[in-house]
Structure formats: C-alpha cells, structure tokens
Write a protein that holds these residues in place. Structure first.
Motif, PDB file in Angstrom:
ATOM      1  N   VAL A 107     -51.957  38.235  83.289  1.00 37.06           N
ATOM      2  CA  VAL A 107     -51.784  37.328  82.164  1.00 37.06           C
ATOM      3  C   VAL A 107     -50.336  36.838  82.139  1.00 37.06           C
ATOM      4  O   VAL A 107     -50.062  35.683  81.832  1.00 37.06           O
ATOM      5  CB  VAL A 107     -52.155  38.035  80.848  1.00 37.06           C
ATOM      6  N   ALA A 115     -45.252  30.772  69.861  1.00 37.97           N
ATOM      7  CA  ALA A 115     -46.329  30.606  70.843  1.00 37.97           C
ATOM      8  C   ALA A 115     -46.552  31.886  71.645  1.00 37.97           C
ATOM      9  O   ALA A 115     -47.690  32.206  72.010  1.00 37.97           O
ATOM     10  CB  ALA A 115     -45.998  29.445  71.781  1.00 37.97           C
ATOM     11  N   LEU A 116     -45.468  32.615  71.937  1.00 35.20           N
ATOM     12  CA  LEU A 116     -45.624  33.886  72.645  1.00 35.20           C
ATOM     13  C   LEU A 116     -46.465  34.850  71.825  1.00 35.20           C
ATOM     14  O   LEU A 116     -47.381  35.497  72.346  1.00 35.20           O
ATOM     15  CB  LEU A 116     -44.260  34.492  72.959  1.00 35.20           C
ATOM     16  N   TRP A 117     -46.165  34.959  70.541  1.00 33.92           N
ATOM     17  CA  TRP A 117     -46.921  35.881  69.690  1.00 33.92           C
ATOM     18  C   TRP A 117     -48.354  35.432  69.487  1.00 33.92           C
ATOM     19  O   TRP A 117     -49.262  36.271  69.361  1.00 33.92           O
ATOM     20  CB  TRP A 117     -46.201  36.065  68.358  1.00 33.92           C
ATOM     21  N   LYS A 154     -50.107  34.287  71.715  1.00 34.46           N
ATOM     22  CA  LYS A 154     -50.802  34.777  72.914  1.00 34.46           C
ATOM     23  C   LYS A 154     -50.886  36.303  72.931  1.00 34.46           C
ATOM     24  O   LYS A 154     -51.917  36.878  73.306  1.00 34.46           O
ATOM     25  CB  LYS A 154     -50.075  34.283  74.164  1.00 34.46           C
ATOM     26  N   LEU A 199     -54.296  39.528  72.644  1.00 34.01           N
ATOM     27  CA  LEU A 199     -54.362  40.415  73.805  1.00 34.01           C
ATOM     28  C   LEU A 199     -54.261  41.868  73.369  1.00 34.01           C
ATOM     29  O   LEU A 199     -55.092  42.711  73.748  1.00 34.01           O
ATOM     30  CB  LEU A 199     -53.227  40.087  74.779  1.00 34.01           C
TER      31      LEU A 199
END
Length: 298
Positions: free
Chosen positions: A115, A128-130, A132, A136
C-alpha cells in the motif's frame, strides 16, 4: 519534533485535524535492519512471497527463513504503512539470527501490498494521508480481526518445514502492531512464547477491550519498548502495563527509550528537522528482542 505533543498514538484514529498536532506522530515501524545487516548476522536466508487463507479472505505475506534447518517461528505485525521493504528487512535480519519469520500484509482485506513503498515521505499533518491510513488500520483493529488472522498465521507457520514446532512462536509489532501482538499472545496462548511491542499504540485505553486487560490470558514472556514522547503523552500507560502483567504473573518488561515514536525503523521521515529513526536506540531495542526470544521460545 515536538516531544510533548498530544497527538494520538498509532492505532488511534485522528478525525479532527484542526485541533490536533501530528508533528510528534510517526505511524511507524520496526527495528531497523537492512539486507546487509541480515547477511552480517550469520545465516543465509531465503524469502518467499506466500498467500494465507483466513476467515476473511486471502492474505499476501512474505515468509523469510534460514536456507536450511528448522527454527522457531516468528510473526511480525507491521505498522500502519504495512508490508514494504523496510518490514522485509526486519524479517531478513531476524531470520539470519535463526528464526523462520512471517511478515503479513495486515491490510489484505482492503488492498494487496505494498500500500506504501516507504514511510520516508509521510507528512503526518496531511489530511489525505489520514484519510488513507484510518480505514487501513480499522480493517485489522476491528473486533475479532486480529485474533482470526493470528490463528491463520500461527497455523501457517506450524505447517512450514522451516519451522521447529517443538519450539514456541514469537511475535513482535510496531506502532499499531503492538496492540496486535498482545491480542495474538492472548488468543494463541498455547503457541506464543514471547511477544514484543515497540512504540506500540493503543495498548492502554479506557475501553473494556483495551489490550492491557488481556494480561491474564497470556502465557508468554512480554516486552514493551515505549517511546519517550509517547510516555510524556500518556505517562500512566507504562504503570498500567506493569501492574496488570504483574498481577497476572506474566513476565513482562516495560522500558522507556530516549527516542521518538517510530524510532526503530530506517525508512521513517524527518519531522520538524529531527530524524525519527534512531540507530543507537534501535540497536538497543534489537538486543532486547533477541534476548526475549532466547528466553521465551523454548
């Protein structure tokens, strides 16, 4: 990096970005080690990409073991960046120490690995990182998910010719993987002989399913390496871990390291001008891990 940040530890969701400072947060990964480090340790190792059937689907994973012989099995729970080269390097180094090591993709319910190829460019302030990371992490931290996976992973290890089934299995985890180690040790107590958490997130919470409350179900030697900024954020956690494991008469060591959350992995980013990876403290953690496995995997 701000050593006194109140940012949530890896394994906790971060829904409100406007009120939280994520500079101190490294949602990160394992004991630093490279392929070169693996060869330097002694044993030649081989690495195979494998798939494992679980109640929820098919998990892609890497199985790394010495080229010949049978050795104790070890399950590595990755951090929130999942199965990637940095985690395979940890597995290679450990296999060269004389272990047969499984490194699964913890997010197989959502996507195949990788990923992320690396955590080096991660910006923990990035919404945006969080967006994603949170789903997960939620896929493996959901109720019963880790326990189901642990059963499948232990069964896989026990079926491998390179695993000595007369020895107990070890498990280690990083950041969100720390809590998964505790859940694995509790749910697979007949096989797990040692468990290690490094900069583990969500180990002690006020919820009825907090991992530390599982101490009485564990029959393994346990080790908890705590980052200094995690300890500053939640100083009572180390005491709760010590107390509950002592009450359960489970051998457990809890140590605070002079290092930041995520200090053990070489592909962590630089935050606020400070490298998260700390080679000296990572080596100290590695020595503790090897000693734990020598004591518990008999």
């Amino acid at each position: 990096m701000d050593q006194t940040s109140n940012a949530p530890a890896c394994g906790e969701t971060a829904p409100d970005f406007s009120r939280r400072d994520f500079v101190a947060l490294s949602v990160a990964a394992g004991l630093g080690g490279s392929a070169a480090g693996a060869s330097a340790a002694g044993l030649a190792v081989v690495s195979d990409e494998v798939t494992i059937k679980t109640p929820d689907g098919t998990c892609d994973a890497t199985f790394i073991h010495p080229a010949t012989g049978k050795y104790p099995g070890v399950l590595i729970w990755p951090d929130a960046f999942g199965l990637r080269p940095a985690m395979r390097d940890i597995g290679k180094r450990l296999a060269a120490e004389g272990y047969s090591v499984l490194v699964p993709n913890p997010f197989y319910r959502v996507a195949k690995a990788p990923v992320f190829d690396t955590a080096a460019n991660a910006d923990f302030k990035d919404r945006a990182l969080w967006a994603k990371l949170n789903p997960l992490m939620g896929s493996v931290t959901a109720a019963g998910a880790a326990e189901a996976d642990a059963a499948a992973f232990v069964e896989f290890l026990d079926a491998q010719a390179a695993v000595d089934k007369t020895k107990r299995i070890g498990t280690q985890g990083y950041c969100m993987g720390g809590a998964l180690v505790v859940r694995t040790a509790a749910s697979q107590s007949a096989r797990i002989g040692a468990g290690a958490s490094f900069h583990g997130g969500g180990l002690v919470t006020d919820k009825p399913d907090s991992p530390h409350l599982l101490a009485s179900k564990i029959k393994a030697h346990m080790y908890f390496g705590v980052a200094s900024n995690d300890d500053q954020r939640q100083p009572e956690a180390k005491d709760a871990l010590k107390r509950h494991f002592a009450d359960a008469k489970v051998p457990a060591t809890v140590e605070v390291f002079a290092a930041l959350h995520g200090w053990c992995v070489a592909d962590m980013p630089v935050e606020g001008g400070t490298p998260i990876y700390n080679a000296a403290e990572a080596e100290r953690a590695w020595r503790a891990l090897v000693a734990l496995y020598k004591a518990g995997l008999s």
